[in-house]
Design a protein around this motif. Structure first.
Motif, PDB file in Angstrom:
ATOM      1  N   MET B   1      31.623  80.180  54.106  1.00 60.40           N
ATOM      2  CA  MET B   1      30.816  81.106  54.644  1.00 60.40           C
ATOM      3  C   MET B   1      30.808  82.464  53.820  1.00 60.40           C
ATOM      4  SD  MET B   1      30.366  80.254  58.094  1.00 60.40           S
ATOM      5  CE  MET B   1      29.387  79.079  57.283  1.00 60.40           C
ATOM      6  N   LEU B   5      26.246  88.924  50.277  1.00 62.54           N
ATOM      7  CA  LEU B   5      25.004  89.863  50.391  1.00 62.54           C
ATOM      8  C   LEU B   5      25.368  91.114  49.591  1.00 62.54           C
ATOM      9  CD1 LEU B   5      24.411  90.216  54.006  1.00 62.54           C
ATOM     10  CD2 LEU B   5      22.426  90.098  52.318  1.00 62.54           C
ATOM     11  N   SER B   6      25.442  91.082  48.035  1.00 59.57           N
ATOM     12  CA  SER B   6      25.931  92.117  47.421  1.00 59.57           C
ATOM     13  C   SER B   6      25.678  93.439  47.767  1.00 59.57           C
ATOM     14  CB  SER B   6      25.498  91.775  46.000  1.00 59.57           C
ATOM     15  OG  SER B   6      24.270  91.420  45.859  1.00 59.57           O
ATOM     16  N   GLY B   7      24.466  93.919  47.814  1.00 65.35           N
ATOM     17  CA  GLY B   7      23.950  95.106  47.979  1.00 65.35           C
ATOM     18  C   GLY B   7      23.978  95.982  46.718  1.00 65.35           C
ATOM     19  N   GLY B   8      24.814  96.588  46.226  1.00 63.49           N
ATOM     20  CA  GLY B   8      25.010  97.120  44.757  1.00 63.49           C
ATOM     21  C   GLY B   8      24.214  98.230  44.476  1.00 63.49           C
ATOM     22  N   ASP B   9      23.451  98.551  43.302  1.00 66.25           N
ATOM     23  CA  ASP B   9      22.962  99.712  42.741  1.00 66.25           C
ATOM     24  C   ASP B   9      21.775 100.015  43.445  1.00 66.25           C
ATOM     25  OD1 ASP B   9      22.528 101.563  40.932  1.00 66.25           O
ATOM     26  OD2 ASP B   9      23.133 100.400  39.056  1.00 66.25           O
ATOM     27  N   LEU B  10      21.451 101.303  42.727  1.00 67.07           N
ATOM     28  CA  LEU B  10      19.992 101.671  43.431  1.00 67.07           C
ATOM     29  C   LEU B  10      18.961 101.193  42.867  1.00 67.07           C
ATOM     30  CD1 LEU B  10      19.999 105.882  43.389  1.00 67.07           C
ATOM     31  CD2 LEU B  10      19.732 104.252  45.191  1.00 67.07           C
ATOM     32  N   LEU B  13      17.812  98.294  44.615  1.00 71.90           N
ATOM     33  CA  LEU B  13      16.810  98.545  45.617  1.00 71.90           C
ATOM     34  C   LEU B  13      15.110  98.620  45.009  1.00 71.90           C
ATOM     35  CD1 LEU B  13      16.984  98.994  48.831  1.00 71.90           C
ATOM     36  CD2 LEU B  13      16.913 101.469  48.065  1.00 71.90           C
ATOM     37  N   LEU B  16      13.908  95.078  44.304  1.00 78.80           N
ATOM     38  CA  LEU B  16      13.548  94.366  45.517  1.00 78.80           C
ATOM     39  C   LEU B  16      12.160  94.882  45.994  1.00 78.80           C
ATOM     40  CD1 LEU B  16      16.864  94.047  47.533  1.00 78.80           C
ATOM     41  CD2 LEU B  16      15.579  92.388  46.516  1.00 78.80           C
ATOM     42  N   ASN B  17      11.983  96.268  45.881  1.00 79.68           N
ATOM     43  CA  ASN B  17      10.785  96.571  46.405  1.00 79.68           C
ATOM     44  C   ASN B  17       9.557  96.503  45.283  1.00 79.68           C
ATOM     45  OD1 ASN B  17      11.549  97.713  48.565  1.00 79.68           O
ATOM     46  ND2 ASN B  17      12.313  99.904  47.650  1.00 79.68           N
ATOM     47  N   LEU B  42       6.644 100.299  52.693  1.00 77.72           N
ATOM     48  CA  LEU B  42       7.183 101.518  51.902  1.00 77.72           C
ATOM     49  C   LEU B  42       6.257 102.752  52.488  1.00 77.72           C
ATOM     50  CD1 LEU B  42       7.841  99.901  48.424  1.00 77.72           C
ATOM     51  CD2 LEU B  42       9.536 100.525  50.139  1.00 77.72           C
ATOM     52  N   ASP B 230      14.909  75.725  55.956  1.00 80.35           N
ATOM     53  CA  ASP B 230      15.174  77.180  56.146  1.00 80.35           C
ATOM     54  C   ASP B 230      14.360  77.770  54.964  1.00 80.35           C
ATOM     55  OD1 ASP B 230      16.153  79.591  57.635  1.00 80.35           O
ATOM     56  OD2 ASP B 230      17.724  79.569  56.339  1.00 80.35           O
ATOM     57  N   GLY B 231      13.159  77.246  54.579  1.00 81.44           N
ATOM     58  CA  GLY B 231      12.145  77.815  53.677  1.00 81.44           C
ATOM     59  C   GLY B 231      12.545  77.642  52.145  1.00 81.44           C
ATOM     60  N   LYS B 232      13.537  76.975  52.235  1.00 84.06           N
ATOM     61  CA  LYS B 232      13.988  76.590  50.786  1.00 84.06           C
ATOM     62  C   LYS B 232      14.303  74.888  50.568  1.00 84.06           C
ATOM     63  CE  LYS B 232      17.759  78.437  49.241  1.00 84.06           C
ATOM     64  NZ  LYS B 232      19.230  79.012  49.563  1.00 84.06           N
TER      65      LYS B 232
END
Lengths: 375, 375
Positions: B1, B5-10, B13, B16-17, B42, B230-232
């Motif tokens: 499991m 979902l790392s997240g991480g740096d600015l 972002l 991704l955008n 955005l 699942d789309g993959k």
DNA sequence: AGAAATATCATGGAGAGCATCATTATTCGG
DNA sequence: CCGAATAATGATGCTCTCCATGATATTTCT
């Protein structure tokens, strides 16, 4: 190929990092800030910021410092598992189990009610009520304290938590379980098929902890399957995945008959086979052959990393696993690891807990969790 | 499991955008900033910032303004599909196809080489070389211009791009296709089984564009399957998913024999059946029964939204689809939508292109793409 | 007591996103 | 042909998030 990797706002980033911190803290022992920073990949400064926010919101608490090291002793933080409670219920043919767990998934109290397959709908629902009530009482909670409930049941379940079709319990078809359980605990109620939940539990706390693709076989009076694909429970378009048993040539319909033909009580056959009874051994052999046929179809279709066998018969691992492995070897291109469930008959109820916890975690991200309003 | 979902740096972002903006621009017509902003969610200001960056890096270009509206005319931007090229190759038993496509996946040039199943490994690889060379030449490119290559082949493929096992082409087993194609185009080379690629293509440009869970059936001289979950694209632990044909009781081994028994050339049987030939119609009926058996196993296992039929026989949709649907109805709990592929024999090569494009897009995110160094 | 080790706290800066408002370039109506 | 309406662009300043760096605090070791 949608994808929907939204990206979006800055606050989203914080949400993701907050979740990462929570995940790092969850389950394990208390950690220092530096340890959390290393695990999440965030800088120490940011980690501090995130942890302070989680501290404010009540998701995290300070834990006692551990003495011993050189240098200034670090503050230790732990996930505040006691902040919330979830309810898990397993509605089986012969028993109903309910457990209350904290946000780490640690079981605080559990209750068990014997039932029979012949019981009617009303009677069975009453048993559910009693099990849940006893469980909540034992944990000294009221329904309102429950953040989310997970329910496992035999049969196909629709998206809204109604039982669409149950072959084992005819009277069960059509029950709106979500609505019923919501009377007991007014939070979100997630209902799912029992094989699927057992699969989920194995990937969480069972022997498939590190498998991303896994096939779970429910081997018992009924035969069923649950699939975990790419780390996620696979439900299917109408929640009807894993129903390979409906295909007669794959043998799951007749599998169990070999056992009941050999002896009155299915469980005894394994014991007899173990003791050297030829007829019983033959029955078991035929059972395994049929079980393996359907299992091979799943393995060939998905090529999972692991097959986990659970259900009532998994107690008889010694006479089941090796033959099953051999039969799979016969049909499969690549035979995956075959392992026996270690969760026994707790699998389904643990899966139900996991289901409820997943729902809670989704809401951590959105800030829609109960905690925010409590403080 | 895990999750991860790392997240991480600015900067993450922004990546991704930026990807979101590219996705919004890709494929469709040119858009104004306000339109892009609406699609990505955005703000206008941020969109402008992101677009300017992509403009600098060469991913996006300004397009001619369209006259007509009231108010100050907006600048229009489009994805610069011509910025890069990918190569797609389909290595079949009877033909080899190669295409060069731009970053939108639009085919710029294609080449076809007839081959025979009897051909040896060396000869076949030479045909691959010729097809690829002709294709690159036609598009006026050298191998170095290719950002990534996708290759589809029969048989099982390992993670490194080697053919592990090919039943149809015995000599093919063991070929290191990735290494071979890398000689022609030195970029990353992704190799995948042909049924899987056809599945991918259907979800991208075919009839399954809006399905997240899909089963693709390759119906032709060989029978195979590819799964999108699942789309993959679902590959499996050892890239051996969808190999349900290995299970004899599911009929795919013998399915095709019904047709070849009825007539010398398999393709003729459908024509004869359509014309009213009783024996041919019977052969087709038996073929469909067997095809449906394996397909039912997949459908019951996964409960997909859609089943797409492709491969050589998909031209005979009129005598195939309805019977197949009826047979599925017989076995399945919920019969999914059944549709015929609209991509014909281009499915695999388009899937190969998609595979290459996926690789390119992954690198957009990391900023590891070739463009950055070009400018 | 001083040195070493380790953690916390404070400051400042960079990157990303957003809201707001002035400016600019059109079309439309008179 | 001119002003009003319309819609896009550009500039400014703010906030949020993360990070690097250095000062400060608390402990153990010698």
């Amino acid at each position: 190929m949608a994808g929907e990797l939204s990206g979006g706002d800055l606050s989203r980033l914080r949400q993701l990092n907050a979740l990462a911190v929570i995940k790092a803290l969850q389950g394990g022992p208390s950690l220092t800030l530096t340890e959390v920073a290393k695990r999440t990949g965030l800088s120490r400064a940011s980690t501090e910021d995130v942890v302070r926010e989680l501290l404010d919101k009540g998701w995290v608490a300070e834990a006692g410092a551990t003495a011993g090291g050189v240098g200034r002793p670090a503050r230790r933080y732990r996930f505040r598992a006691e902040a919330g409670r979830v309810l898990g219920i397993d509605i089986g043919d012969h028993k109903i189990r309910a457990v209350v767990a904290d946000l780490d998934g640690a079981v605080l109290h559990s209750a068990r009610m014997p039932v029979t397959p012949e019981m009617g709908r009303v009677e069975r629902l009453e048993a559910v009520d009693r099990a849940a009530a006893e469980c909540l009482e034992g944990a000294n909670l009221s329904g309102g304290d429950v953040w989310a409930s997970g329910v496992g049941t035999t049969g196909l379940v629709d998206g809204a938590g109604r039982v669409m079709l149950s072959e084992a319990l005819p009277e069960w078809t059509g029950v709106d379980l979500a609505a019923h359980v919501r009377r007991l605990a007014p939070g979100p109620v997630l209902v799912e098929n029992d094989s699927k939940l057992a699969a989920l539990a194995e990937c969480w706390r069972g022997v498939a902890r590190y498998a991303k693709d896994m096939v779970f076989l429910l081997a018992g009076l009924r035969t069923g399957a649950g699939l975990v694909i790419d780390g996620k429970l696979h439900r299917g378009f109408a929640n009807a995945s894993g129903e390979i048993g409906a295909l007669p040539v794959l043998g799951w319909i007749r599998a169990q008959e070999h056992l009941s033909a050999a002896s009155g009580e299915a469980g005894d056959v394994f014991a007899a086979a173990r003791a050297g009874d030829k007829a019983a051994a033959n029955a078991v052999r035929r059972y395994v052959k049929d079980l393996a046929l359907g299992a091979s179809a799943l393995v060939l279709a998905l090529d999972p990393q692991m097959v986990v066998v659970g259900g009532g018969f998994s107690r008889s691992a010694d006479v089941l696993i090796e033959p099953l492995r051999r039969e799979l070897d016969r049909w499969c291109i690549r035979t995956p690891e075959v392992r026996m469930s270690a969760l026994g008959d707790e699998g389904v109820v643990l899966g139900a807990v996991r289901l409820a916890l997943d729902d809670v975690e989704d809401r951590v991200l959105d800030g829609r969790s109960p905690l925010v309003s409590h403080l």
